[in-house]
Scaffold this motif. Structure first.
Motif, mmCIF file in Angstrom:
data_model
loop_
_atom_site.group_PDB
_atom_site.id
_atom_site.type_symbol
_atom_site.label_atom_id
_atom_site.label_comp_id
_atom_site.label_asym_id
_atom_site.label_seq_id
_atom_site.Cartn_x
_atom_site.Cartn_y
_atom_site.Cartn_z
ATOM 1 N N PRO A 318 -7.885 9.965 8.081
ATOM 2 C CA PRO A 318 -7.033 10.656 7.101
ATOM 3 C C PRO A 318 -6.268 9.651 6.244
ATOM 4 C CG PRO A 318 -6.818 11.668 9.265
ATOM 5 C CD PRO A 318 -7.623 10.421 9.457
ATOM 6 N N PRO A 319 -6.293 9.796 4.946
ATOM 7 C CA PRO A 319 -5.621 8.830 4.068
ATOM 8 C C PRO A 319 -4.115 8.733 4.300
ATOM 9 C CG PRO A 319 -7.158 10.193 2.824
ATOM 10 C CD PRO A 319 -7.048 10.809 4.182
ATOM 11 N N LYS A 320 -3.511 9.862 4.753
ATOM 12 C CA LYS A 320 -2.067 9.843 4.976
ATOM 13 C C LYS A 320 -1.684 9.083 6.244
ATOM 14 C CE LYS A 320 -1.277 14.195 2.540
ATOM 15 N NZ LYS A 320 -0.716 15.572 2.625
ATOM 16 N N SER A 322 -1.118 5.962 8.386
ATOM 17 C CA SER A 322 -0.852 4.554 8.047
ATOM 18 C C SER A 322 -1.877 3.617 8.680
ATOM 19 C CB SER A 322 0.557 4.159 8.518
ATOM 20 O OG SER A 322 0.695 4.336 9.923
ATOM 21 N N ASP A 323 -2.482 4.008 9.788
ATOM 22 C CA ASP A 323 -3.477 3.166 10.433
ATOM 23 C C ASP A 323 -4.771 3.075 9.635
ATOM 24 O OD1 ASP A 323 -1.710 2.711 12.486
ATOM 25 O OD2 ASP A 323 -2.511 4.311 13.752
ATOM 26 N N SER A 324 -4.937 3.968 8.667
ATOM 27 C CA SER A 324 -6.177 3.992 7.881
ATOM 28 C C SER A 324 -6.063 3.209 6.582
ATOM 29 C CB SER A 324 -6.559 5.445 7.573
ATOM 30 O OG SER A 324 -6.690 6.201 8.759
ATOM 31 N N SER A 325 -4.951 2.545 6.382
ATOM 32 C CA SER A 325 -4.759 1.852 5.107
ATOM 33 C C SER A 325 -5.802 0.763 4.888
ATOM 34 C CB SER A 325 -3.353 1.239 5.054
ATOM 35 O OG SER A 325 -3.179 0.311 6.128
ATOM 36 N N GLY A 326 -6.248 0.116 5.964
ATOM 37 C CA GLY A 326 -7.239 -0.938 5.815
ATOM 38 C C GLY A 326 -8.579 -0.443 5.327
ATOM 39 N N VAL A 327 -8.855 0.843 5.529
ATOM 40 C CA VAL A 327 -10.131 1.417 5.080
ATOM 41 C C VAL A 327 -10.117 1.663 3.578
ATOM 42 C CG1 VAL A 327 -11.717 3.366 5.354
ATOM 43 C CG2 VAL A 327 -10.486 2.460 7.340
ATOM 44 N N TYR A 328 -8.946 2.046 3.028
ATOM 45 C CA TYR A 328 -8.888 2.515 1.647
ATOM 46 C C TYR A 328 -8.307 1.494 0.669
ATOM 47 C CZ TYR A 328 -9.726 6.928 4.022
ATOM 48 O OH TYR A 328 -10.252 7.911 4.791
ATOM 49 N N THR A 329 -7.547 0.525 1.146
ATOM 50 C CA THR A 329 -6.910 -0.427 0.230
ATOM 51 C C THR A 329 -7.968 -1.148 -0.590
ATOM 52 O OG1 THR A 329 -5.096 -0.759 1.786
ATOM 53 C CG2 THR A 329 -5.384 -2.417 0.059
ATOM 54 N N PRO A 330 -7.935 -1.020 -1.916
ATOM 55 C CA PRO A 330 -8.995 -1.624 -2.747
ATOM 56 C C PRO A 330 -8.703 -3.098 -3.019
ATOM 57 C CG PRO A 330 -7.470 -0.422 -4.136
ATOM 58 C CD PRO A 330 -6.980 -0.222 -2.728
ATOM 59 N N PRO A 331 -9.727 -3.834 -3.379
ATOM 60 C CA PRO A 331 -9.499 -5.241 -3.747
ATOM 61 C C PRO A 331 -8.866 -5.329 -5.131
ATOM 62 C CG PRO A 331 -11.810 -4.704 -4.037
ATOM 63 C CD PRO A 331 -11.155 -3.490 -3.431
ATOM 64 N N LYS A 332 -7.963 -6.256 -5.280
ATOM 65 C CA LYS A 332 -7.316 -6.435 -6.581
ATOM 66 C C LYS A 332 -8.287 -7.101 -7.542
ATOM 67 C CE LYS A 332 -2.650 -6.697 -4.700
ATOM 68 N NZ LYS A 332 -1.429 -7.520 -4.574
ATOM 69 N N PRO A 333 -8.253 -6.728 -8.838
ATOM 70 C CA PRO A 333 -7.309 -5.788 -9.492
ATOM 71 C C PRO A 333 -7.832 -4.360 -9.554
ATOM 72 C CG PRO A 333 -8.559 -6.936 -11.158
ATOM 73 C CD PRO A 333 -9.078 -7.424 -9.837
ATOM 74 N N GLN A 334 -8.854 -4.054 -8.753
ATOM 75 C CA GLN A 334 -9.432 -2.719 -8.815
ATOM 76 C C GLN A 334 -8.518 -1.714 -8.130
ATOM 77 O OE1 GLN A 334 -13.359 -3.996 -7.098
ATOM 78 N NE2 GLN A 334 -14.177 -2.715 -8.754
ATOM 79 N N THR A 335 -8.765 -0.436 -8.463
ATOM 80 C CA THR A 335 -8.100 0.681 -7.805
ATOM 81 C C THR A 335 -9.165 1.636 -7.299
ATOM 82 O OG1 THR A 335 -7.915 1.996 -9.820
ATOM 83 C CG2 THR A 335 -6.121 0.436 -9.354
ATOM 84 N N LEU A 336 -8.764 2.508 -6.385
ATOM 85 C CA LEU A 336 -9.726 3.501 -5.894
ATOM 86 C C LEU A 336 -10.205 4.407 -7.025
ATOM 87 C CD1 LEU A 336 -8.147 4.537 -2.456
ATOM 88 C CD2 LEU A 336 -10.115 3.047 -2.878
ATOM 89 N N LEU A 337 -9.330 4.673 -7.971
ATOM 90 C CA LEU A 337 -9.727 5.528 -9.091
ATOM 91 C C LEU A 337 -10.739 4.806 -9.983
ATOM 92 C CD1 LEU A 337 -9.333 8.213 -10.483
ATOM 93 C CD2 LEU A 337 -7.382 7.242 -11.725
ATOM 94 N N SER A 338 -10.539 3.526 -10.220
ATOM 95 C CA SER A 338 -11.499 2.785 -11.048
ATOM 96 C C SER A 338 -12.851 2.678 -10.354
ATOM 97 C CB SER A 338 -10.950 1.403 -11.361
ATOM 98 O OG SER A 338 -10.843 0.621 -10.175
ATOM 99 N N ILE A 339 -12.831 2.531 -9.001
ATOM 100 C CA ILE A 339 -14.098 2.484 -8.255
ATOM 101 C C ILE A 339 -14.799 3.839 -8.325
ATOM 102 C CG2 ILE A 339 -15.129 2.126 -5.983
ATOM 103 C CD1 ILE A 339 -12.879 0.190 -5.338
ATOM 104 N N ASN A 354 -6.871 14.098 -5.630
ATOM 105 C CA ASN A 354 -6.350 15.175 -4.802
ATOM 106 C C ASN A 354 -5.742 14.664 -3.497
ATOM 107 O OD1 ASN A 354 -6.031 18.083 -4.342
ATOM 108 N ND2 ASN A 354 -7.513 17.779 -2.678
ATOM 109 N N ASN A 355 -6.254 13.562 -2.972
ATOM 110 C CA ASN A 355 -5.716 12.996 -1.726
ATOM 111 C C ASN A 355 -4.559 12.030 -1.971
ATOM 112 O OD1 ASN A 355 -7.446 13.734 0.832
ATOM 113 N ND2 ASN A 355 -8.920 13.445 -0.836
ATOM 114 N N GLY A 356 -4.106 11.977 -3.206
ATOM 115 C CA GLY A 356 -2.947 11.140 -3.517
ATOM 116 C C GLY A 356 -3.213 9.655 -3.392
ATOM 117 N N LEU A 357 -4.454 9.236 -3.637
ATOM 118 C CA LEU A 357 -4.810 7.826 -3.518
ATOM 119 C C LEU A 357 -4.758 7.103 -4.848
ATOM 120 C CD1 LEU A 357 -7.807 8.110 -1.007
ATOM 121 C CD2 LEU A 357 -5.444 7.454 -0.532
ATOM 122 N N ALA A 358 -4.207 7.762 -5.893
ATOM 123 C CA ALA A 358 -4.071 7.133 -7.211
ATOM 124 C C ALA A 358 -2.631 7.295 -7.675
ATOM 125 C CB ALA A 358 -5.031 7.749 -8.215
ATOM 126 N N THR A 359 -2.008 6.211 -8.025
ATOM 127 C CA THR A 359 -0.642 6.236 -8.521
ATOM 128 C C THR A 359 -0.640 6.551 -10.011
ATOM 129 O OG1 THR A 359 -0.655 3.867 -9.022
ATOM 130 C CG2 THR A 359 0.007 4.520 -6.794
#
Length: 482
Positions: A318-320, A322-339, A354-359
């Motif tokens: 689940p993205p919410k 905190s233990d899953s942050s390593g799965v979703y954190t994108p490499p800089k300077p990319q974002t999950l939305l750009s990917i 929808n999962n709140g993974l884009a600021t």
């Protein structure tokens, strides 16, 4: 011949007073004779002379005090005797009661003169008396002293030779012990080196076998052979985590992979094999591992447009959390939305939003990029095997999602009946983007004039920034209504 002692001198030699009894003389003589004997004094060159002097004094006192010996003459040939004593004797008296010490003294005198033999006790009375001059006596004493000194020197030399020999033996034994110890150490080193070489050869052989199996499993994964991958991981013990080439196994790989950090989970995610992704995830695969581009398996699936795999990751991690942050954190300077935009899949863009993974910043950057010439060209290019109409529809849906979640005012409805033309949507978005600064200025002016107006409390329609509303959540309602 040595000068004859007087009775008074004889008493003085033995340390007795004049007139002492015969018994006291005998007792004293025994003590003095034992104390002054040459064997008891090997280091005294005058010991022989002193002993002879003591013996002579004893003989004088014995003759003086024992009157019974005067009738028989001298008791032993060669001993000093008085001038008035009887010089003759016929037979050796077997029952004589002379003291045993006198007999031993006679033997010693004979030994000193060189005349002693095994028959001396039977025929000493018949030997003629030999006389010697004072010069001969002194010469004999001198020779005796020289012999004693020479004997003492020989003993010293022999002792020194024995000590030197002992020292040489010790040194030889020490050297031999060191050689034995050195040989023992060398033998142990050779044995340890042989064991180490054998262990290294065994380890290298095991590494070769393991790497061969691992390369076969990765080849099967790239070819989409799910069964062989499972068999290699389950039966052959291939580790599902890590890249294809393990550390130290480069020499065993015939053809190196393009990405040494790519894992089996990356390959399955890129292939869109959800079943294999689930199986690997359940068999020690690490979803946080990254390839050479610093992408996780989730990023690869998102970029490749595999919706079921991305959905599985959202469900399993689940993205919410905190233990899953390593799965979703994108490499800089990319974002999950750009990917997600690279996949050209509106559903994946919607999942990220929808999962709140884009600021707000991510949405702003994506909108800026997609409305630029470069972004427009990239988004207008179709993916392999995709029909033009379907591609244009997806492009339009992505534009709508960004405007919706970014709080942008939608462009006017196109007059053309063909709503699927992506180029028209792109032009409308450009026109809307050009009108947004004027709209924001008018709204800001109205808000300053009416401080208590509802728009001032929730300016969702107006948005902010470069063509965007207040961001996700807060600006979505106004955009939906409009």
């Amino acid at each position: 011949m040595a000068p004859k002692q007087s009775v008074l001198e004889a008493y003085q030699v033995l340390g007795l007073e004049d007139g002492s009894s015969l018994e006291l003389v005998k007792t004293t003589y025994k003590q003095v004779a034992l104390r002054t004997h040459p064997d008891k004094n090997p280091d005294n060159p005058d010991a022989t002379a002193q002993f002879q002097k003591v013996s002579e004094a004893y003989n004088v006192l014995l003759k003086h005090l024992d009157t019974s010996t005067r009738s028989r003459g001298p008791r032993f040939p060669g001993f000093p005797q008085d001038s008035d004593s009887d010089d003759g004797y016929d037979e050796y008296e077997q029952d004589s009661d002379y003291d045993e010490m006198d007999f031993y003294m006679f033997l010693f005198e004979e030994l000193m003169r060189g005349r002693a033999n095994r028959y001396a006790n039977t025929r000493f009375r018949r030997q003629p008396v030999e006389t010697e001059s004072p010069e001969q006596y002194q010469a004999r004493l001198r020779r005796s002293r020289e012999e004693q000194i020479a004997a003492q020197e020989r003993r010293k030399q022999q002792a020194a030779a024995r000590r030197a020999q002992v020292e040489m033996d010790r040194e030889r034994e020490r050297v031999a012990a060191e050689e034995r110890q050195k040989a023992k150490v060398e033998a142990k080193k050779a044995q340890a080196e042989a064991q180490r070489s054998k262990a290294e050869a065994t380890a290298r052989s095991l590494q070769h076998q393991a790497q061969t199996k691992r390369s076969a499993v990765f080849s099967a994964a790239r070819a989409g052979k799910q069964d062989k991958v499972k068999m290699g991981v389950w039966e052959d013990g291939v580790d599902a985590a890590g890249g294809e080439v393990k550390a130290g196994c480069d020499a065993f790989v015939k053809t190196a992979p393009n990405d040494l950090q790519e894992t089996l989970l990356h390959i399955a995610a890129r292939n869109g094999d959800k079943a294999l992704v689930e199986w690997l995830d359940a068999h020690s695969a690490d979803p946080e591992e990254r390839d050479s581009r610093d992408l996780t398996a989730f990023h690869v699936a998102l970029q490749s447009g595999h919706i079921p795999v991305v959905a599985y990751f959202f469900e399993a991690y689940p993205p919410k959390d905190s233990d899953s942050s390593g799965v979703y954190t994108p490499p800089k300077p990319q974002t999950l939305l750009s990917i997600a935009l690279e996949s050209h899949e509106p559903e994946l863009v919607w999942m990220i939003l929808n999962n709140g993974l884009a600021t707000e910043q991510d949405i702003n950057l994506s909108w800026t990029w997609i409305t630029s010439t470069k972004g427009r060209t990239a988004m207008k290019s179709r993916r392999a095997g995709q029909k033009p109409k379907a591609h244009d529809e997806k492009f339009g849906d992505i534009m709508k999602l960004l405007m919706r979640f970014g709080g942008f005012t939608p462009p006017p409805t196109p007059s053309s009946s063909d709503n699927s033309d992506g180029e028209e949507q792109w032009d409308q978005a450009e026109a809307s983007r050009a009108q947004m600064p004027t709209q924001r200025a008018n709204q800001a002016r109205s808000l300053s004039e009416e401080p208590n107006s509802p728009q001032q409390q929730k300016p969702a329609q107006a948005g902010r920034g470069r063509g965007r509303g207040r961001g996700r959540g807060r600006g979505r309602g106004g955009a939906a209504k409009s």
